[in-house]
Design a protein around this motif. Sequence first.
Motif, PDB file in Angstrom:
ATOM      1  N   ALA A  42      54.378 -17.743 -22.593  1.00 47.09           N
ATOM      2  CA  ALA A  42      55.187 -16.729 -23.273  1.00 47.09           C
ATOM      3  C   ALA A  42      56.601 -16.667 -22.705  1.00 47.09           C
ATOM      4  O   ALA A  42      57.575 -16.466 -23.444  1.00 47.09           O
ATOM      5  CB  ALA A  42      54.510 -15.368 -23.165  1.00 47.09           C
ATOM      6  N   PHE A  43      56.746 -16.822 -21.385  1.00 48.39           N
ATOM      7  CA  PHE A  43      58.066 -16.832 -20.747  1.00 48.39           C
ATOM      8  C   PHE A  43      58.928 -17.947 -21.333  1.00 48.39           C
ATOM      9  O   PHE A  43      60.102 -17.741 -21.670  1.00 48.39           O
ATOM     10  CB  PHE A  43      57.888 -17.024 -19.241  1.00 48.39           C
ATOM     11  CG  PHE A  43      59.169 -17.059 -18.445  1.00 48.39           C
ATOM     12  CD1 PHE A  43      59.760 -15.890 -17.992  1.00 48.39           C
ATOM     13  CD2 PHE A  43      59.769 -18.272 -18.117  1.00 48.39           C
ATOM     14  CE1 PHE A  43      60.933 -15.926 -17.233  1.00 48.39           C
ATOM     15  CE2 PHE A  43      60.932 -18.314 -17.372  1.00 48.39           C
ATOM     16  CZ  PHE A  43      61.517 -17.136 -16.929  1.00 48.39           C
ATOM     17  N   ALA A  44      58.356 -19.136 -21.471  1.00 51.61           N
ATOM     18  CA  ALA A  44      59.106 -20.264 -22.035  1.00 51.61           C
ATOM     19  C   ALA A  44      59.475 -20.009 -23.490  1.00 51.61           C
ATOM     20  O   ALA A  44      60.582 -20.347 -23.936  1.00 51.61           O
ATOM     21  CB  ALA A  44      58.285 -21.549 -21.906  1.00 51.61           C
ATOM     22  N   GLN A  45      58.566 -19.408 -24.255  1.00 50.07           N
ATOM     23  CA  GLN A  45      58.872 -19.116 -25.645  1.00 50.07           C
ATOM     24  C   GLN A  45      60.025 -18.138 -25.773  1.00 50.07           C
ATOM     25  O   GLN A  45      60.898 -18.285 -26.639  1.00 50.07           O
ATOM     26  CB  GLN A  45      57.635 -18.561 -26.353  1.00 50.07           C
ATOM     27  CG  GLN A  45      56.511 -19.575 -26.530  1.00 50.07           C
ATOM     28  CD  GLN A  45      55.440 -19.062 -27.469  1.00 50.07           C
ATOM     29  OE1 GLN A  45      55.729 -18.702 -28.595  1.00 50.07           O
ATOM     30  NE2 GLN A  45      54.200 -19.025 -26.995  1.00 50.07           N
ATOM     31  N   VAL A  46      60.043 -17.128 -24.916  1.00 47.69           N
ATOM     32  CA  VAL A  46      61.076 -16.092 -25.004  1.00 47.69           C
ATOM     33  C   VAL A  46      62.427 -16.596 -24.507  1.00 47.69           C
ATOM     34  O   VAL A  46      63.470 -16.320 -25.105  1.00 47.69           O
ATOM     35  CB  VAL A  46      60.630 -14.843 -24.219  1.00 47.69           C
ATOM     36  CG1 VAL A  46      61.784 -13.866 -24.039  1.00 47.69           C
ATOM     37  CG2 VAL A  46      59.472 -14.161 -24.934  1.00 47.69           C
ATOM     38  N   THR A  47      62.428 -17.355 -23.413  1.00 50.96           N
ATOM     39  CA  THR A  47      63.698 -17.822 -22.852  1.00 50.96           C
ATOM     40  C   THR A  47      64.233 -19.052 -23.570  1.00 50.96           C
ATOM     41  O   THR A  47      65.426 -19.354 -23.483  1.00 50.96           O
ATOM     42  CB  THR A  47      63.550 -18.161 -21.358  1.00 50.96           C
ATOM     43  OG1 THR A  47      62.571 -19.213 -21.199  1.00 50.96           O
ATOM     44  CG2 THR A  47      63.122 -16.934 -20.566  1.00 50.96           C
ATOM     45  N   ASN A 107      53.192 -25.720 -29.011  1.00 51.45           N
ATOM     46  CA  ASN A 107      54.372 -26.546 -28.713  1.00 51.45           C
ATOM     47  C   ASN A 107      55.273 -25.917 -27.654  1.00 51.45           C
ATOM     48  O   ASN A 107      56.493 -25.916 -27.768  1.00 51.45           O
ATOM     49  CB  ASN A 107      55.193 -26.804 -29.983  1.00 51.45           C
ATOM     50  CG  ASN A 107      54.431 -27.604 -31.019  1.00 51.45           C
ATOM     51  OD1 ASN A 107      54.371 -27.221 -32.182  1.00 51.45           O
ATOM     52  ND2 ASN A 107      53.833 -28.707 -30.611  1.00 51.45           N
ATOM     53  N   THR A 108      54.632 -25.393 -26.600  1.00 51.59           N
ATOM     54  CA  THR A 108      55.398 -24.769 -25.522  1.00 51.59           C
ATOM     55  C   THR A 108      55.680 -25.779 -24.424  1.00 51.59           C
ATOM     56  O   THR A 108      54.752 -26.393 -23.892  1.00 51.59           O
ATOM     57  CB  THR A 108      54.624 -23.574 -24.928  1.00 51.59           C
ATOM     58  OG1 THR A 108      54.317 -22.651 -25.972  1.00 51.59           O
ATOM     59  CG2 THR A 108      55.474 -22.873 -23.875  1.00 51.59           C
ATOM     60  N   PRO A 109      56.953 -25.955 -24.047  1.00 47.63           N
ATOM     61  CA  PRO A 109      57.276 -26.907 -22.983  1.00 47.63           C
ATOM     62  C   PRO A 109      56.968 -26.337 -21.599  1.00 47.63           C
ATOM     63  O   PRO A 109      57.693 -25.494 -21.075  1.00 47.63           O
ATOM     64  CB  PRO A 109      58.782 -27.136 -23.169  1.00 47.63           C
ATOM     65  CG  PRO A 109      59.286 -25.870 -23.790  1.00 47.63           C
ATOM     66  CD  PRO A 109      58.161 -25.346 -24.641  1.00 47.63           C
ATOM     67  N   PHE A 119      53.887 -12.370 -31.044  1.00 46.18           N
ATOM     68  CA  PHE A 119      53.276 -13.501 -30.349  1.00 46.18           C
ATOM     69  C   PHE A 119      51.758 -13.338 -30.370  1.00 46.18           C
ATOM     70  O   PHE A 119      51.235 -12.239 -30.200  1.00 46.18           O
ATOM     71  CB  PHE A 119      53.749 -13.582 -28.897  1.00 46.18           C
ATOM     72  CG  PHE A 119      55.227 -13.781 -28.750  1.00 46.18           C
ATOM     73  CD1 PHE A 119      55.771 -15.058 -28.664  1.00 46.18           C
ATOM     74  CD2 PHE A 119      56.088 -12.689 -28.699  1.00 46.18           C
ATOM     75  CE1 PHE A 119      57.139 -15.250 -28.545  1.00 46.18           C
ATOM     76  CE2 PHE A 119      57.458 -12.869 -28.571  1.00 46.18           C
ATOM     77  CZ  PHE A 119      57.982 -14.146 -28.498  1.00 46.18           C
ATOM     78  N   ALA A 120      51.077 -14.459 -30.574  1.00 50.45           N
ATOM     79  CA  ALA A 120      49.614 -14.490 -30.497  1.00 50.45           C
ATOM     80  C   ALA A 120      49.211 -15.869 -29.995  1.00 50.45           C
ATOM     81  O   ALA A 120      50.023 -16.796 -29.961  1.00 50.45           O
ATOM     82  CB  ALA A 120      48.985 -14.193 -31.859  1.00 50.45           C
ATOM     83  N   THR A 121      47.959 -16.005 -29.604  1.00 50.54           N
ATOM     84  CA  THR A 121      47.500 -17.301 -29.117  1.00 50.54           C
ATOM     85  C   THR A 121      47.515 -18.321 -30.242  1.00 50.54           C
ATOM     86  O   THR A 121      47.185 -18.011 -31.387  1.00 50.54           O
ATOM     87  CB  THR A 121      46.093 -17.206 -28.519  1.00 50.54           C
ATOM     88  OG1 THR A 121      45.687 -18.497 -28.085  1.00 50.54           O
ATOM     89  CG2 THR A 121      45.089 -16.685 -29.534  1.00 50.54           C
ATOM     90  N   VAL A 145      56.255 -12.383 -21.728  1.00 49.28           N
ATOM     91  CA  VAL A 145      57.308 -11.905 -22.630  1.00 49.28           C
ATOM     92  C   VAL A 145      58.247 -10.959 -21.890  1.00 49.28           C
ATOM     93  O   VAL A 145      59.478 -11.081 -21.976  1.00 49.28           O
ATOM     94  CB  VAL A 145      56.698 -11.211 -23.858  1.00 49.28           C
ATOM     95  CG1 VAL A 145      57.781 -10.509 -24.676  1.00 49.28           C
ATOM     96  CG2 VAL A 145      55.959 -12.211 -24.738  1.00 49.28           C
ATOM     97  N   ALA A 146      57.673  -9.996 -21.168  1.00 54.18           N
ATOM     98  CA  ALA A 146      58.501  -9.020 -20.452  1.00 54.18           C
ATOM     99  C   ALA A 146      59.343  -9.686 -19.367  1.00 54.18           C
ATOM    100  O   ALA A 146      60.522  -9.345 -19.175  1.00 54.18           O
ATOM    101  CB  ALA A 146      57.614  -7.935 -19.850  1.00 54.18           C
ATOM    102  N   LEU A 147      58.768 -10.652 -18.644  1.00 50.20           N
ATOM    103  CA  LEU A 147      59.546 -11.372 -17.632  1.00 50.20           C
ATOM    104  C   LEU A 147      60.633 -12.220 -18.285  1.00 50.20           C
ATOM    105  O   LEU A 147      61.744 -12.336 -17.752  1.00 50.20           O
ATOM    106  CB  LEU A 147      58.624 -12.259 -16.799  1.00 50.20           C
ATOM    107  CG  LEU A 147      57.699 -11.538 -15.813  1.00 50.20           C
ATOM    108  CD1 LEU A 147      56.681 -12.509 -15.238  1.00 50.20           C
ATOM    109  CD2 LEU A 147      58.511 -10.889 -14.690  1.00 50.20           C
ATOM    110  N   GLY A 148      60.337 -12.821 -19.437  1.00 52.54           N
ATOM    111  CA  GLY A 148      61.348 -13.591 -20.148  1.00 52.54           C
ATOM    112  C   GLY A 148      62.496 -12.731 -20.618  1.00 52.54           C
ATOM    113  O   GLY A 148      63.671 -13.128 -20.525  1.00 52.54           O
TER     114      GLY A 148
END
Length: 536
Positions: A59-64, A92-94, A398-400, A415-418
């Motif tokens: 989720a962090f990668a998706q948000v940032t 597709n998250t790096p 966001f969902a799985t 998400v919150a950290l991003g």
Amino acid sequence: MNEQSTVHSVTYDLLRTLKLTTVFGNPGSTEQPFLQDFPDDFTYVLALQEASVIAMADAFAQVTGRPALVNVHSSAGMGNAVGNLVAAWHGNTPLIVTSGQQHRELVIGEPYLGNRDATMLPRPWVKWSYEPARAEDVPEAFMRAYAQAVQPPAGPVYLSIPMDDWKRPLSGFTRVRTVSDRVAPDARRLRAFADRISASRRPALVFGPEVDRAGGWDAAVALAQKLHAAVYGPPLADRTSFPEDHPLFAGPLGMSVKTVGDRLAGHDLVVVIGAEVFRYYPYVPGDYLPAGTELLQITGDPGVAATARVGDSLLGDPGLAIELLVETVAEGSARSAPEPMQRPRALPQVPSSPLTPPEVYAALSRVRPPDAVIVNESTSTMAQQVEWLPTVRSGSFFATASGGIGWGTPAAVGVALGDRERGVQRPVVGLIGDGSFQYSVQAVWTAAQHGLPIVYVVMRNQEYSILKSFAVLEETPGVPGLDLPGLDIATVARGFGCLAVDVKTTEDLEREFKAALTAGTTTVIVVPTQPQKAML
């Protein structure tokens, strides 16, 4: 050569250059040589179980919009992580996932904590899996891992690194490279697609998760409005790519072959952009497309294009493709207005006890801030969430992506950290089922430790409601293990350092939710609810 220059110092310099300075992890003994003398300009995010580590990083990668770096323990730790690695693959998250390997001197003898056939363990859920042949190759392995992770289709990669490599002398690494992360669609084929869309009498648009990931939200709205076309939500989407309160939004397609085929009846052309064709589950036989209906697909993933059961595909970045289509398709204002999504929004005249999921969502709709982001893992109430809490902004749902549960609770942390990383302040709301919450409940400890303003609303129906719905559909009575009595979720959440409260009425829910928005830390609100039959 500088006596202080080692594989460790050179690799950390490279990670700085690549802006990989946040490490999500749960340390083991074989990882400590990598983590020793952890630099002050790096951040270590500790999660208490490796599956949570992966979901937070995902989720962090998706948000940032940048790759995230993960470090988990060899073998057993990586095994724990694989469940949520599946979600990162499908989403597709790096991610650059690393784990330690035993000392090179010991590996041949299968030592304790050795990672046997290390590169095999995460497959097939990574794009690339590698253990450097030499200690000197470690920095270059990270460089290639970065390039592999971000190039389309983006996704997770894995490195296994022997623990004695980090102290080996190394003068430096200078071959830092940049790579493209977008591929434009073939212009001629796109033009042919545009002509077919323009000629359609009653087109339907389906915008999938790739669109929002590519920053294509506004272009998707512009395309739908220019075409005057109905827009459907794809089955089991992990991101939302079109405002669900828009007059052109016709609602979710459904999940089964039959449901999707029935929903598309009356359309002569279906244009699926940034989604699989389709994420079917469960199996209910029917026509993949209604008679007389054609389908076009645009995706950035060759695998997604290859596995489509029907239609013609075009490879390319969905965001770029939509922008080009907006410029080339003919105006569709002469088409009859599509029917908008029906929102019956029926609530009982007298409040229920326990509350129904629609009553919970109706209450939340009255107090949800407009900029709130939702992380949903209440699998039996997804349709009610779209009805009452529609997604109206890009990057706010966001969902799985895999279907496995245990992703949502730690993903809300990511998400919150991003958001904190990119200087954005918005409420993060985790809508979690009581069964789902147990899979990764320890993630709320990380949320509390970082003082993240997350509001978890846990609907306590005392069962795996989604599985009971499947049992009815699949005609499998008598399945054991579907009831969940005796869970004291609020007490557990308090034990991890969160604020937590049990509520029974909508008035209590609204009051506690508004209080949680200003609490300055993580709050878990537990709401007893009636089981909801899932709309399959």
